[in-house]
Each structure stands twice: as structure tokens, then as C-alpha cells.
Write a protein that holds these residues in place. Structure first.
Motif, PDB file in Angstrom:
ATOM      1  N   MET A 174       0.852  -1.175   0.000  1.00  0.00           N
ATOM      2  CA  MET A 174       0.000   0.000   0.000  1.00  0.00           C
ATOM      3  C   MET A 174       0.900   1.241   0.000  1.00  0.00           C
ATOM      4  N   SER A 175       0.567   2.224  -0.811  1.00  0.00           N
ATOM      5  CA  SER A 175       1.369   3.436  -0.907  1.00  0.00           C
ATOM      6  C   SER A 175       1.297   4.245   0.394  1.00  0.00           C
ATOM      7  N   LEU A 176       2.304   5.076   0.593  1.00  0.00           N
ATOM      8  CA  LEU A 176       2.287   5.953   1.775  1.00  0.00           C
ATOM      9  C   LEU A 176       1.093   6.887   1.726  1.00  0.00           C
ATOM     10  N   GLN A 177       0.778   7.365   0.538  1.00  0.00           N
ATOM     11  CA  GLN A 177      -0.367   8.261   0.397  1.00  0.00           C
ATOM     12  C   GLN A 177      -1.643   7.571   0.878  1.00  0.00           C
ATOM     13  N   GLN A 178      -1.839   6.318   0.490  1.00  0.00           N
ATOM     14  CA  GLN A 178      -3.021   5.579   0.922  1.00  0.00           C
ATOM     15  C   GLN A 178      -2.999   5.328   2.436  1.00  0.00           C
ATOM     16  N   GLN A 179      -1.830   5.032   2.984  1.00  0.00           N
ATOM     17  CA  GLN A 179      -1.716   4.840   4.432  1.00  0.00           C
ATOM     18  C   GLN A 179      -2.067   6.124   5.174  1.00  0.00           C
ATOM     19  N   LEU A 180      -1.607   7.251   4.641  1.00  0.00           N
ATOM     20  CA  LEU A 180      -1.915   8.545   5.244  1.00  0.00           C
ATOM     21  C   LEU A 180      -3.414   8.816   5.215  1.00  0.00           C
ATOM     22  N   ILE A 181      -4.044   8.507   4.101  1.00  0.00           N
ATOM     23  CA  ILE A 181      -5.496   8.674   3.977  1.00  0.00           C
ATOM     24  C   ILE A 181      -6.216   7.819   5.018  1.00  0.00           C
ATOM     25  N   GLU A 182      -5.815   6.574   5.145  1.00  0.00           N
ATOM     26  CA  GLU A 182      -6.457   5.684   6.117  1.00  0.00           C
ATOM     27  C   GLU A 182      -6.316   6.216   7.541  1.00  0.00           C
ATOM     28  N   GLN A 183      -5.130   6.696   7.878  1.00  0.00           N
ATOM     29  CA  GLN A 183      -4.924   7.199   9.235  1.00  0.00           C
ATOM     30  C   GLN A 183      -5.708   8.487   9.478  1.00  0.00           C
ATOM     31  N   LEU A 184      -5.790   9.355   8.483  1.00  0.00           N
ATOM     32  CA  LEU A 184      -6.548  10.603   8.639  1.00  0.00           C
ATOM     33  C   LEU A 184      -8.052  10.365   8.657  1.00  0.00           C
ATOM     34  N   ASN A 185      -8.504   9.276   8.071  1.00  0.00           N
ATOM     35  CA  ASN A 185      -9.931   8.945   8.108  1.00  0.00           C
ATOM     36  C   ASN A 185     -10.424   8.671   9.522  1.00  0.00           C
ATOM     37  N   THR A 186      -9.514   8.428  10.461  1.00  0.00           N
ATOM     38  CA  THR A 186      -9.932   8.247  11.859  1.00  0.00           C
ATOM     39  C   THR A 186     -10.490   9.540  12.443  1.00  0.00           C
ATOM     40  N   LEU A 187     -10.244  10.678  11.773  1.00  0.00           N
ATOM     41  CA  LEU A 187     -10.794  11.963  12.217  1.00  0.00           C
ATOM     42  C   LEU A 187     -12.209  12.194  11.671  1.00  0.00           C
ATOM     43  N   SER A 188     -12.748  11.220  10.954  1.00  0.00           N
ATOM     44  CA  SER A 188     -14.080  11.315  10.330  1.00  0.00           C
ATOM     45  C   SER A 188     -14.242  12.625   9.553  1.00  0.00           C
ATOM     46  N   PRO A 189     -13.379  12.844   8.573  1.00  0.00           N
ATOM     47  CA  PRO A 189     -13.408  14.114   7.854  1.00  0.00           C
ATOM     48  C   PRO A 189     -14.628  14.286   6.949  1.00  0.00           C
ATOM     49  N   HIS A 190     -15.067  15.546   6.843  1.00  0.00           N
ATOM     50  CA  HIS A 190     -16.095  15.917   5.870  1.00  0.00           C
ATOM     51  C   HIS A 190     -15.428  16.083   4.508  1.00  0.00           C
ATOM     52  N   HIS A 191     -14.177  16.499   4.546  1.00  0.00           N
ATOM     53  CA  HIS A 191     -13.379  16.714   3.334  1.00  0.00           C
ATOM     54  C   HIS A 191     -11.948  16.309   3.646  1.00  0.00           C
ATOM     55  N   LEU A 192     -11.319  15.572   2.745  1.00  0.00           N
ATOM     56  CA  LEU A 192      -9.938  15.150   2.935  1.00  0.00           C
ATOM     57  C   LEU A 192      -9.228  15.106   1.590  1.00  0.00           C
ATOM     58  N   GLU A 193      -8.105  15.795   1.516  1.00  0.00           N
ATOM     59  CA  GLU A 193      -7.230  15.726   0.352  1.00  0.00           C
ATOM     60  C   GLU A 193      -5.838  15.414   0.862  1.00  0.00           C
ATOM     61  N   VAL A 194      -5.188  14.453   0.245  1.00  0.00           N
ATOM     62  CA  VAL A 194      -3.803  14.120   0.549  1.00  0.00           C
ATOM     63  C   VAL A 194      -3.051  14.212  -0.768  1.00  0.00           C
ATOM     64  N   ILE A 195      -2.134  15.170  -0.831  1.00  0.00           N
ATOM     65  CA  ILE A 195      -1.428  15.475  -2.074  1.00  0.00           C
ATOM     66  C   ILE A 195       0.054  15.155  -1.903  1.00  0.00           C
ATOM     67  N   ASN A 196       0.566  14.303  -2.776  1.00  0.00           N
ATOM     68  CA  ASN A 196       1.986  13.959  -2.759  1.00  0.00           C
ATOM     69  C   ASN A 196       2.738  15.079  -3.470  1.00  0.00           C
ATOM     70  N   GLU A 197       3.497  15.861  -2.713  1.00  0.00           N
ATOM     71  CA  GLU A 197       4.266  16.970  -3.272  1.00  0.00           C
ATOM     72  C   GLU A 197       5.753  16.635  -3.406  1.00  0.00           C
TER      73      GLU A 197
END
Length: 103
Positions: free
Chosen positions: A1-24
């Protein structure tokens, strides 16, 4: 699993209304195709209601710390734009250019 996907999964624990994870990563020195080291997150959550900026960042760090370099993880930099639902205006600031990026 990519780091970006792992980051998304971990941030989803905050129950976001909006979430963007951008690989810069591509905008930073030492980049090569597939590198994942620099990310920008935009997260809007009720978990941030009534919190000061530093407290919002602490919540994000708390749920992502296993991925951050300061804790032995692979992510070198994480730009955090955290908003309550009331504060979110639909756009986050642009990231500055890296001083070490290829010109």
C-alpha cells in the motif's frame, strides 16, 4: 500500500467531511519517480471544532505519527491545513516552492 493511501487511512480516523492528501514529493530535491516523502493534507473535521491551530495539528500528528520521520517513519514533511466545518472556505493555500528542488 502506498504511503499516500496509508496517510489517507490514518486521517480517516478523524471522520473528515473533506480530505485531500497530495503527494508533493516531485517538487523537492532528491525526487525520483515513485518517491513519497513530502505531503500536503487538507482535512475538514468536526474533531477540530473549538480548537486552536496548534491543537488541530497535534490531532493530525497524533493519528499519523507512525508515518512521520520524527518517529522513524518515511514521511519527511507534512504540510497540514486543518479546518473545522465552519472555517472551511473550499480552498487551502498553495505550497511554497522548495529551495532544493531542481530548477
Amino acid at each position: 500500500m502506498s504511503l499516500q493511501q496509508q496517510l489517507i487511512e490514518q486521517l480517516n480516523t478523524l471522520s473528515p467531511h473533506h480530505l485531500e492528501v497530495i503527494n508533493e514529493s516531485a517538487g523537492h530535491g532528491g525526487y525520483y519517480p515513485g518517491k513519497e516523502s513530502h505531503f500536503k493534507v487538507i482535512v475538514v473535521s468536526d474533531a477540530f471544532d473549538g480548537l486552536r491551530l496548534v491543537q488541530k495539528h497535534q490531532k493530525v500528528y497524533s493519528c499519523t505519527q507512525s508515518l512521520l520521520a520524527a518517529h522513524g517513519g518515511p514521511i519527511h514533511a507534512l504540510a497540514i491545513h486543518a479546518y473545522s466545518k465552519e472555517q472551511w472556505k473550499g480552498i487551502a493555500p498553495s505550497s511554497p516552492e522548495c529551495a532544493h528542488a531542481k530548477k
